[in-house]
Design a protein around this motif. Structure first.
Motif, short mmCIF file in Angstrom:
data_model
loop_
_atom_site.label_atom_id
_atom_site.label_comp_id
_atom_site.label_asym_id
_atom_site.label_seq_id
_atom_site.Cartn_x
_atom_site.Cartn_y
_atom_site.Cartn_z
N ILE A 114 0.84 -1.20 0.00
CA ILE A 114 0.00 0.00 0.00
C ILE A 114 0.88 1.25 0.00
CG2 ILE A 114 -1.58 1.39 1.41
CD1 ILE A 114 -3.00 -0.78 -0.06
N LYS A 115 1.94 1.20 0.80
CA LYS A 115 2.85 2.34 0.88
C LYS A 115 3.50 2.61 -0.48
CE LYS A 115 5.26 2.73 4.64
NZ LYS A 115 6.32 2.56 5.67
N GLN A 116 3.89 1.56 -1.16
CA GLN A 116 4.52 1.70 -2.48
C GLN A 116 3.53 2.21 -3.52
OE1 GLN A 116 7.71 1.55 -3.20
NE2 GLN A 116 8.20 1.07 -1.07
N LYS A 161 11.02 11.17 0.15
CA LYS A 161 10.72 9.97 0.96
C LYS A 161 9.29 9.49 0.71
CE LYS A 161 14.02 10.71 4.72
NZ LYS A 161 14.18 10.94 6.19
N TRP A 162 8.36 10.43 0.56
CA TRP A 162 6.98 10.04 0.26
C TRP A 162 6.91 9.29 -1.07
CZ3 TRP A 162 4.22 15.42 1.15
CH2 TRP A 162 4.29 15.75 2.51
N GLU A 163 7.60 9.84 -2.06
CA GLU A 163 7.50 9.28 -3.41
C GLU A 163 8.35 8.01 -3.59
OE1 GLU A 163 8.29 12.36 -6.24
OE2 GLU A 163 6.56 13.57 -5.64
N ASN A 164 9.26 7.78 -2.67
CA ASN A 164 10.04 6.53 -2.70
C ASN A 164 9.43 5.44 -1.83
OD1 ASN A 164 12.05 7.46 -4.46
ND2 ASN A 164 13.21 8.40 -2.79
N GLY A 165 8.42 5.82 -1.05
CA GLY A 165 7.76 4.84 -0.19
C GLY A 165 8.48 4.60 1.13
N ASP A 166 9.45 5.47 1.46
CA ASP A 166 10.15 5.32 2.73
C ASP A 166 9.26 5.71 3.90
OD1 ASP A 166 12.43 4.54 1.34
OD2 ASP A 166 13.14 6.60 1.14
N THR A 167 8.51 6.80 3.71
CA THR A 167 7.54 7.25 4.71
C THR A 167 6.27 7.70 4.00
OG1 THR A 167 8.36 9.53 4.65
CG2 THR A 167 9.35 8.05 6.29
N LEU A 168 5.23 7.92 4.78
CA LEU A 168 3.97 8.44 4.23
C LEU A 168 3.58 9.70 4.98
CD1 LEU A 168 1.65 5.33 3.69
CD2 LEU A 168 2.73 6.74 1.94
N PRO A 169 2.99 10.68 4.29
CA PRO A 169 2.47 11.86 5.00
C PRO A 169 1.30 11.46 5.88
CG PRO A 169 1.81 11.88 2.68
CD PRO A 169 2.78 10.75 2.84
N ASP A 170 1.02 12.27 6.90
CA ASP A 170 -0.13 11.96 7.76
C ASP A 170 -1.42 12.12 6.97
OD1 ASP A 170 -1.06 14.79 7.97
OD2 ASP A 170 0.82 15.05 9.04
#
Length: 203
Positions: A7-9, A42-51
């Motif tokens: 899902i993150k990816q 980081k959002w676009e690489n899937g490392d983290t997600l925005p709230d």
């Protein structure tokens, strides 16, 4: 765990595609939302997600839904569908706005006919005043369109047409200096847009 990673990816890929489709850089997007370009990366690489609140703001910015972000469907197909929906919304909102504006002119005609018929007053200035009245209706729709340029143009039109109507109504008094009022008003409208943009970046 694997499902969450997928899902993150998916969200990351959709965020990257949306940004590229809008033709803006990571730095420009970061400035728009008050984040660093590293955070966007980081959002676009899937490392983290925005709230969730930021995700919602991103959806509003890109004019998509949250379902769009988590869907694995072809990006081109989703964009085509979203564009189709947006066109329908634009057409519907435009027709509604025109309908409400037409009510102003219908009322103006009714008042003119009534005055001409029953009081023998040829009060043609009513149609001049109908113009700023129409812009008031248009101002109500700025919240629907949420476009800075449209809002700026409509607000400017309101003040220009209002001053012009006053001038024509009282033309015998030669109050043309009234138009000088538009200089500070126009500057104030421009500053309002600039200040709002700065506040959005700070937030």
């Amino acid at each position: 765990m694997q499902e969450n990673k997928d899902i993150k990816q998916i969200i990351a890929k959709n965020l990257a595609n949306l940004r590229k489709n809008k033709k803006i850089t990571q730095t420009e997007l970061a400035e728009q939302f008050g984040y660093s370009d590293k955070a966007i990366s980081k959002w676009e690489n899937g490392d983290t997600l925005p709230d969730i609140q930021t995700l919602y703001q991103l959806c509003e910015f890109y004019n998509v839904t949250l379902d769009f972000l988590v869907s694995e469907q072809s990006f081109d197909e989703k964009i085509k569908y979203i564009n189709h929906l947006n066109k329908r919304v634009i057409i519907n909102n435009s027709l509604i706005e025109l309908l409400y504006c037409s009510f102003v002119w219908i009322l103006a005609v009714i008042i003119y006919v009534y005055l001409y018929t029953f009081s023998e007053i040829n009060y043609w200035q009513i149609f001049i005043w109908a113009i700023p009245a129409t812009t008031i209706v248009m101002l109500l729709f700025t919240k629907v369109w949420k476009q800075k340029l449209y809002t700026f143009i409509v607000r400017s039109l309101f003040f220009w047409t209002l001053v012009t109507a006053c001038y024509i109504q009282f033309i015998e008094y030669n109050i043309w200096p009234l138009f000088f009022l538009m200089i500070p008003i126009q500057v104030a409208l421009i500053l309002t847009i600039a200040i709002n943009d700065k506040l959005k970046i700070i937030k």
